[in-house]
Design a protein around this motif. Sequence first.
Motif, PDB file in Angstrom:
ATOM      1  N   GLY A  11      -8.557  54.186 -32.703  1.00  8.88           N
ATOM      2  CA  GLY A  11      -9.662  54.691 -31.773  1.00  8.88           C
ATOM      3  C   GLY A  11      -9.885  55.941 -31.692  1.00  8.88           C
ATOM      4  N   ALA A  12      -8.862  56.848 -31.749  1.00  6.64           N
ATOM      5  CA  ALA A  12      -9.090  58.078 -31.455  1.00  6.64           C
ATOM      6  C   ALA A  12      -9.480  58.675 -32.954  1.00  6.64           C
ATOM      7  CB  ALA A  12      -7.725  58.773 -31.475  1.00  6.64           C
ATOM      8  N   GLY A  13      -9.295  58.174 -33.990  1.00  8.03           N
ATOM      9  CA  GLY A  13      -9.834  58.707 -35.134  1.00  8.03           C
ATOM     10  C   GLY A  13     -11.165  58.206 -35.330  1.00  8.03           C
ATOM     11  N   ILE A  14     -11.737  56.951 -34.933  1.00  9.11           N
ATOM     12  CA  ILE A  14     -13.042  56.413 -35.006  1.00  9.11           C
ATOM     13  C   ILE A  14     -14.111  57.487 -34.130  1.00  9.11           C
ATOM     14  CG2 ILE A  14     -14.871  54.584 -34.458  1.00  9.11           C
ATOM     15  CD1 ILE A  14     -12.474  52.744 -35.097  1.00  9.11           C
ATOM     16  N   MET A  15     -13.437  57.623 -32.967  1.00 10.59           N
ATOM     17  CA  MET A  15     -14.058  58.615 -31.810  1.00 10.59           C
ATOM     18  C   MET A  15     -14.453  60.108 -32.672  1.00 10.59           C
ATOM     19  SD  MET A  15     -13.020  57.578 -28.044  1.00 10.59           S
ATOM     20  CE  MET A  15     -11.142  57.985 -28.522  1.00 10.59           C
TER      21      MET A  15
END
Length: 484
Positions: A338-342
Amino acid sequence: MSTHNKSLVMSLTLIATLGGLLFGYDTAVISGAISAIDANFINPRQLDETARLSLSGFTIASALWGCVLGGLVAGWIGDRFGRRRGLMLAALAFLISSVGSAWPELALGLFTSAGPDALWAFNLFRIIGGVGIGIASMLSPLYIAEISPPAERGRMVTYQQLAIVGGIVLVYFVNWLIAAQGDEAYLHSTGWRWMFASEAIPSALFFVLLFFVPESPRWLVMKNRDAEAHAVLRRLTSDAEASVVIKEIGNSLTVQSGKLFAFGGTVVLVGLMLSIFQQTVGINAVLYYAPQMFQNMGASANAALWQTVIIGVANAVFTLVAMFTVDRWGRKPLLILGAGIMAISMLALGALFHANQLGWLSLIMVIVYIAGFALSWGPIVWVMLAEMFPNAIKGRAMSLAVAVQWIANLIVSWSFKLLDGSTALNDVFHHGFAYYVYGGMSVLAAVFVYYYVPETKGRSLEQIQELWQPKNAADKTAAAAASV
């Protein structure tokens, strides 16, 4: 609990998640009333740009001061009076806030609009609602975690995030529906009041339903009310397993002292950093100011509200993804993903604003960002906070983490108004600077999780405790369990 009463666990979870629904509802209701708040309370004061933006940002984020206070006292309330009665107090705070925010002049003894003079009363009622959010944001997931079987705890606590998202989607739709009843003048005079007043209905429902909820068995054991705890556990699982769980809870409470750093500083630091990163990735700046953000992209006021509803739906859909993957993939992989996508979506959105290349692609980037948050940092942080702290320090540690989370939320929400409204920054970045900041924080969040956050899926709350305690304490725990 390998065998458990699924229908009862689900029923109690759904009631507890109404705290999450009100959390989301009260948090996001302000988004539809921002222009009305400025028109009624801020603009008549004729302040300079910095003072005007600062006062407006403070007012829009005023509930967050209450969230900090509620988060700080939630642990004490939950430990002293119980999870259920703490949630009842939160429900009353929501009810008082909804009516008071809609008609703040009542605090002045007036029955007609008081204009900017009622600003302090409006902020006071919003702070009261924030206290409710702060209490519910801790006690709702904690209660769910304490009644759920280990194999399904992640999914059950994720219902809390789904309820938060559901509250956000619901109030976005309610705000849009109310705004559609008239023009901008109607919204500024009357519509905004009904937006806040609408929260009274779910608040009253939550309060009534809590009368039918039993207390958390782990809290009952903490209060030496083992017989009552056993009775609750027998309803949730088998009699034999209830006895085993009672003994495990008792051991977890006696092996270590209840001092905050009894298990070292790492567990507390990890909880605090998860809370901070959950907010500094910018989620609530996006949720609170979504209509303003879409207007910056060129949408009309009505279209901006409708696009906000779309964002809410995307939030709900991808929270469902988290619900079905958290106990399969684990907490840590989802947080990193999720952090990568954000990070990618926020940096791209900042670049699009910077280059003045706005349109459908910028809307897609916002949706991708929401998807990344909803399948990871939205629900998973609440799962981690509800399960990671050892029983002996859970109330104080989780309360501190929740309070810090709301402080970070307050800073992010307040600062967005300044960053997005700054003439100097906008001359260079064209409203894109804040999104660069949030993208950078997302990168840091991924790095932190990779190096410092352990995996907790599939473990009982008492087994998770062993991840943090020193080796000699772990040996004592094992010995105590073996002697039972």
